[in-house]
Design an enzyme around this catalytic site. Structure first.
Site, short mmCIF file in Angstrom:
data_model
loop_
_atom_site.label_atom_id
_atom_site.label_comp_id
_atom_site.label_asym_id
_atom_site.label_seq_id
_atom_site.Cartn_x
_atom_site.Cartn_y
_atom_site.Cartn_z
N VAL A 269 -6.95 18.48 -16.37
CA VAL A 269 -6.49 19.58 -17.22
C VAL A 269 -7.66 20.44 -17.70
CG1 VAL A 269 -5.20 20.20 -19.31
CG2 VAL A 269 -4.48 18.22 -17.95
N VAL B 6 -5.65 38.47 -26.83
CA VAL B 6 -6.23 37.91 -28.05
C VAL B 6 -6.69 39.02 -29.00
CG1 VAL B 6 -8.21 36.60 -28.94
CG2 VAL B 6 -6.91 35.72 -27.00
N VAL C 243 3.83 17.62 -25.19
CA VAL C 243 5.19 17.23 -24.79
C VAL C 243 5.69 18.20 -23.72
CG1 VAL C 243 7.58 16.82 -25.53
CG2 VAL C 243 5.69 16.39 -27.13
N GLY D 206 4.48 19.08 -20.82
CA GLY D 206 3.52 19.80 -19.98
C GLY D 206 3.62 21.31 -20.17
N GLY E 120 -0.07 10.24 -6.48
CA GLY E 120 -0.81 10.68 -7.66
C GLY E 120 0.08 10.93 -8.87
N ASP F 130 4.28 6.33 -23.23
CA ASP F 130 4.05 7.78 -23.19
C ASP F 130 5.25 8.53 -23.76
OD1 ASP F 130 2.61 10.25 -21.86
OD2 ASP F 130 4.67 10.32 -21.11
N LYS G 266 5.85 11.03 -27.29
CA LYS G 266 6.47 12.35 -27.25
C LYS G 266 7.72 12.39 -28.13
CE LYS G 266 4.44 13.25 -22.74
NZ LYS G 266 4.60 13.03 -21.27
#
Lengths: 432, 432
Positions: free
Chosen positions: B18, B37, B135, B137, B190, B204, B208
């Site tokens: 990530v 921004v 939570v 992704g 993977g 996991d 969440k």
């Protein structure tokens, strides 16, 4: 966060299905909303067309009612505009901005036609303009596009954004109804207006497409920039033919980012059954977003109705009221890319062309050759005996992606063939 | 909005799947992000475990690398924490807050165990703590819950929030694999770690669930409050039996608001094929939200992977950086309701109990009587010849909603019957 902030004065303009639910929610959830905003919300007035007409809403203090929407808009910190249409909604919103009020609205037609004017006025006044309920009803979609996906590049959005037409197409698919009968059924159930033109002809979806394209691509797209084709040309035969090849017909709002601009269009399309949009039933809405890093996302929920729409409106109300309490602002209009709106002919689409042909050798070759001559490549051809009498057969051609502009020429060329008795239907195929 | 604001200094802690995508996105989309921004984002450092190890990321200035995550966290306006786990992530985040930096993190385990500490530190420092990627992704779900639905009352959330187990269950359903084989396949692709415990046993998903419950219900729920049951007990036979009755098995994170508190639980459950969650395939995630006014909503997308997760992280980064530019803050922790976490025994669920019984008259009556004696009402019973040899039959009982607490007693009572040879499986049924 202090809870001792002075009350935030809220004016609600319009007290129909959505407006009365907004008033009800604001009153019924007062304690929760106070905690979430950081100050109490005080309802200072409700603008209606006729103060003597009976209200759907029980227990509303009649002293709050007024017929002067513009005047009321000047007396609040936050104005919730639910009148719909262009005037007096536009004037009331501009009056709100002038007097320093932030605005929450569900008015897709106004935003799609006067968006830049409203954004400009809000920015000059230093106030918020929020409109989550204008697309997808209760579905949080504009905030995710404006904020959650602000780190990503959205490339395409396919949306089922009109519940009426989705209900109608769903009935045609599920019960084999003709369009008129399905529209009548939708009217009886309150899903369609007495005059269903805005929904059936795609005007409603086109407004929403313009809003989605503007936010997703950081540019200005108005309803006039959106190519629009409704579902009035969709027949029971089209629906049956779609089913036979593993598709359903949906009215899609499609906005795409191209290197040289943005294409926004609304039209019926065949969607493969495996696509997440294919299983969106009844009057539900869903918006399918494709972004470079996120990949595919889908947002699903109720696209209309008083309570679902009120959920989105009051969600915005909490946000802009919280901004009033903390003297901040949400993101304003973002048009830094200023991309041109491209004509629909610039789109690349797949077509399904249904033909009635003479049942004789060489037909397939003749049709294929003419299509190839137009530079269109064929993905699949299916010939079936058909129900058009002796000597005739059904021929369905599905093309690979080709320029929209090639479609009309291809269809005309095919129609001109001796062996083709009729072009029974032409529909785009999306979502592959 | 002026574009002349000084650069916002960004530190990225962790440069794995990530982190490297976040760095890539920030660099590749620099111009877009600057416009969104209102100031340029300046990458001031990337913390890694070992500065001499090769990086997945080409073109990163080696001078930006450091092994001192805590020190780097003190040198930025915004810190992006992607180390994962409790330490040193926690210390680095607290150091960031102390020095006035806002934090974006994807660290569900840390939030689910130390959320209140982090929120408190952020509030004292007057900075933002954002964690959309923790939570679902890439799926925008936390912002919609915190902001879009702030005018509504969320009653229940059913989530497929772990892509690994969804992939495994999907393979078991689609290919008839046993659990171990499906896990091995997920590892090869993977989708699963070498040690798949955190996913397979529901840890996991429980983190969440705690995050979802806290945000949805304005209260504090930690991972320890979540009842947790993984999929290691789910067999190929369970999956086949579910299919036979029109269900698929999904690992669900379920959080519910009850009058007297909140129930949060993670366990496998049968989901009817017609439910929108049933068609969530492969490693995709989806979160199904039920709210009083909005009705049902679903949010669907990629729940893991470097690029999708980076999309959510950079979306948060844009928001908190924009807040730095305009000197404002997003919504902080909202715990005004302080609801107790209730034990799973307080939940009302439906059960499917699969039995192997003696193939003789009166069995159905005997089983039904024992279940009724426990106060559990039966919705459907199905008896089939079965594959367990002569004299035996399969009996599947589906109950109406009953207290979770009655489940164990009911199963024990049924198992004690002479006519019952085996309790082959017990699973909850959700989403009806």
């Amino acid at each position: 966060m202090s809870l001792n902030h002075r009350p935030i004065d809220v004016a609600v303009l319009g007290c129909g299905t959505v407006g009365s639910e907004v008033v009800r929610l604001v009153q019924a959830s007062a304690a929760d909303l106070r905690s979430r905003v950081g100050a109490p919300l005080a309802l200072v007035g409700v603008a209606v067309k006729d103060v003597t007409a009976p209200l759907a809403l029980a227990g509303l203090d009649p002293a709050l009612l007024t017929e002067d929407a513009v005047g009321l808009a000047r007396r609040a910190d936050v104005v919730v505009e639910l009148i719909g249409g262009i005037e007096p909604a536009r004037s009331a919103i501009l009056a709100a901005f002038e007097s320093g009020a932030s605005v929450v609205t569900a008015n897709k037609a106004l935003l799609a036609s006067h968006g830049p004017e409203l954004y400009g006025a809000a920015e000059r006044a230093g106030v918020d303009l929020y409109f989550e309920a204008s697309v997808g009803g209760a579905i949080p979609i504009l905030r995710p596009i404006r904020e959650s996906l602000a780190g990503d590049t959205i490339t395409r959005i396919l949306g089922i954004v009109n519940g009426t037409t989705n209900y109608v197409l769903d009935r045609m698919t599920g019960e084999g109804l003709e369009l008129d009968d399905a529209v009548r059924q939708a009217q009886e159930l309150g899903y369609a207006e007495a005059d269903p033109t805005a929904d059936v002809e795609g005007f409603d979806a086109a407004s929403k497409a313009a809003i989605l394209a503007s936010l997703a691509f950081h540019t200005r797209i108005s309803a006039d920039d959106v190519y629009r084709e409704g579902i009035s040309g969709v027949s029971r035969a089209d629906v049956a033919a779609a089913s036979a090849t593993g598709h359903v017909i949906k009215l899609l709002a499609i906005v795409e980012r191209r290197a040289d601009g943005v294409i926004a269009r609304v039209h019926p399309a065949l969607v493969p059954l495996e696509h997440p949009l294919a299983s969106v039933r009844g009057a539900f809405n869903a918006i399918y977003v494709e972004a470079e890093a996120a990949g595919e996302l889908m947002f699903y929920g109720r696209g209309a109705g008083g309570r679902p729409t009120a959920s989105a409106v009051v969600g915005d109300l909490v946000t802009v009221a919280r901004h009033k309490v903390s003297a901040t602002l949400g993101p304003g209009e973002s048009t830094y890319l200023s991309l041109p709106a491209l004509p629909v002919t610039a789109a690349l689409t797949r077509f399904q062309i249904r033909l009635v042909v003479k049942d004789q050798p060489g037909v397939l070759a003749a049709v294929s050759r003419v299509i190839a001559d137009e530079g269109v490549s064929i993905e699949a051809v299916r010939q079936t005996p058909g129900s058009h009498g002796a000597g005739l057969a059904d021929l369905t051609v599905v093309t690979h992606r080709a320029a929209e502009g090639a479609l009309a020429k291809t269809v005309a060329a095919v129609a001109g063939l001796d062996v083709v008795a009729e072009v029974a239907g032409v529909l785009r195929v999306e979502g592959d």
